[in-house]
Design an enzyme around this catalytic site. Structure first.
Site, PDB file in Angstrom:
ATOM      1  CB  CYS A 102       1.959  -0.553   2.705  1.00 28.65           C
ATOM      2  SG  CYS A 102       0.585   0.412   3.380  1.00 28.65           S
ATOM      3  CB  CYS A 198       0.667   6.327  -0.894  1.00 29.95           C
ATOM      4  SG  CYS A 198       1.613   5.689   0.500  1.00 29.95           S
TER       5      CYS A 198
END
Length: 369
Positions: A102, A198
Site C-alpha cells: 500500500c 484495513c
C-alpha cells in the site's frame, strides 16, 4: 509558497501532520484515499480506514485548518496492486505484508502522481520515520520514537520519492502527538490506532480471501518430513510458517508448520527446531540509495515488523536480489515477508523473502509458484 498534499486517514497521526505543515507555512491540501469497497471483504462500513466516519474525521480536521480536502477513488488500483497480490501470495504458500505494498504503490506512487497533477511539491504522511538529505542523496531513517518506528514498511521508497516526501512526526513521540492534537481540539485526538489490515478488519485473512475470490480453497494433508500423512488441513491459506495453534494434531511433542507446499496442497509439520535457519534469499530488492553494492557487507536486518534487528552478512546476487546469512539462527524465515536492512538508524533497503533454509535438516523453506 510551497504546496503539500497531506494523506489523511482520519487518524490522529495524519491529522497532526497536516497541522504541523500548515504551521510551517505550507499551502496544504488534505486528501483521503478510498481504497476498497468494504462490502468486498464482507464487513460493515465502520471500523476501517475507508469508513464514512474516518472520512468525516479527516474532513473535520481539514476544515478546522482551513485546507481544501478531497477524497480520491483508488479502488481499482488498490485491488490490482495490493488485494490481488495478497490473495495470490497466500494461495502460493507465502505470508505477505500488504501495508508495504500500500505504501509502495498507493501513497508513494499513485498519490505522488496525483500530487504532481495538483502542483504540489511534497506528499506528507503521518508515518513515524525521518528523511535526511546528505551530500545530495536522501536517507530514510528510523523515527526517534523506536516504539512507533515505521521505517520497515517504507523500504521501497526511491530517491525521487524521498526528495518529495515529508514525515513531520519523525521526531515526536506518540504521547506528544496526542497531547498536541488534544490541545488543538481535534475530534480524533484520542482515536485508537488501527491494528489490522484495513480490508481485513476482523483479522480473518482466510475468510476474506474466500469472500473476495468466491472460491473455497481445497483441503489437503498434514505430513511429516518423510511424507507420512498425519491428518488433514482446512486449506493452505489458513496457515503460516511457525504456526502451532489450530493444527489439531495430537503428538508427543508440539508440532509446528515448518513448510507449505501449495503445488501438492500439503503442509509439512515438525518440531520447533526445524524452523530455525541462518540463510535467506531475498528478491525484488530496493536499495534506498539507488545503488546496489558490488560486494558483501555487514549490517543488521529485520525479517518481520516487530522483530529486533539481527546481525547479518549480505551477499548481493543481482541488482535486485541478495542472500542473507545471519550470525545466529532465526525462527521461521517466512517467504512473502520483508527483509529490511539497517545501518544504525538508516534504512539501506529491503525486499521479499523467497526462501529460508532450515539449519537442522538442510531443507529449503520455499515459495512454490
Amino acid at each position: 509558497m510551497k504546496k503539500a498534499l497531506i494523506a489523511m486517514s482520519g487518524g490522529v497521526d495524519s491529522s497532526l501532520a497536516a497541522k504541523l505543515m500548515t504551521d510551517r507555512g505550507y499551502e496544504c491540501i488534505g486528501c483521503t484515499m478510498k481504497l476498497y469497497r468494504n462490502e468486498d471483504a464482507g464487513v460493515p462500513r465502520a471500523h476501517t480506514c475507508c469508513s464514512l466516519d474516518d472520512v468525516e474525521d479527516a474532513r473535520s480536521v481539514a476544515l478546522q485548518l482551513g485546507m481544501r480536502y478531497y477524497v480520491f477513488n483508488f479502488v481499482d488500483d488498490f485491488h490490482e496492486k495490493v488485494i490481488c497480490k495478497f490473495i495470490s501470495s497466500y494461495e502460493n504458500g507465502m505470508t505477505p505484508n500488504p501495508c508495504i505494498d500500500c505504501n509502495r504503490f498507493m501513497k508513494f506512487e499513485k498519490l505522488y502522481l496525483r500530487a504532481q497533477t495538483l502542483g504540489c511539491d511534497y506528499v506528507v504522511t503521518g508515518h513515524y520515520a525521518r528523511i535526511e538529505e546528505r551530500d545530495g542523496r536522501y536517507l530514510l531513517k528510523k523515527a526517534l520514537d523506536e516504539t512507533k518506528d515505521q521505517s520497515y514498511v517504507l523500504y521501497a521508497m526511491t530517491q525521487e520519492q524521498l526528495a518529495h516526501t515529508l514525515f513531520p512526526l519523525g521526531e515526536l513521540k506518540k504521547t506528544e502527538v496526542r497531547a498536541i492534537a488534544a490541545a488543538c481540539g481535534f475530534v480524533n485526538a484520542e482515536k485508537p490506532d488501527s491494528q489490522d489490515i484495513c480490508f481485513v478488519p476482523d483479522g480473518d485473512y482466510a475468510g476474506a480471501i474466500e469472500r473476495l475470490t468466491g472460491r473455497k480453497v481445497p483441503e489437503g494433508d498434514f505430513v511429516d518430513k518423510n511424507g507420512r500423512v498425519l491428518g488433514h488441513h482446512r486449506g493452505i491459506i489458513h496457515y503460516t510458517l511457525g504456526q502451532r495453534r489450530g493444527i489439531g494434531i495430537s503428538s508427543t511433542a508440539p508440532l509446528y508448520v515448518v513448510r507449505i507446499c501449495p503445488a501438492e496442497g500439503r503442509i509439512v509439520l515438525g518440531e520447533e527446531k526445524a524452523l530455525f535457519g541462518r540463510e535467506a534469499e531475498v528478491s525484488d530488492f530496493n536499495w534506498v540509495s539507488g545503488r546496489a553494492p558490488e560486494r558483501a557487507f555487514r549490517c543488521r536486518a529485520k525479517i518481520r515488523y516487530r522483530q529486533p534487528e539481527q546481525d547479518v552478512t549480505v551477499y548481493p546476487t543481482g541488482k535486485t536480489s541478495v542472500r542473507l546469512v545471519f550470525d545466529t539462527p532465526q525462527r521461521a524465515i517466512t517467504p512473502g515477508q520483508a527483509a529490511v536492512l539497517y545501518d544504525g538508524d538508516i534504512v539501506l533497503g529491503g525486499g521479499t523473502i523467497q526462501n529460508g533454509f532450515a539449519e537442522q535438516s538442510g531443507d529449503t523453506i520455499r515459495h512454490h509458484s
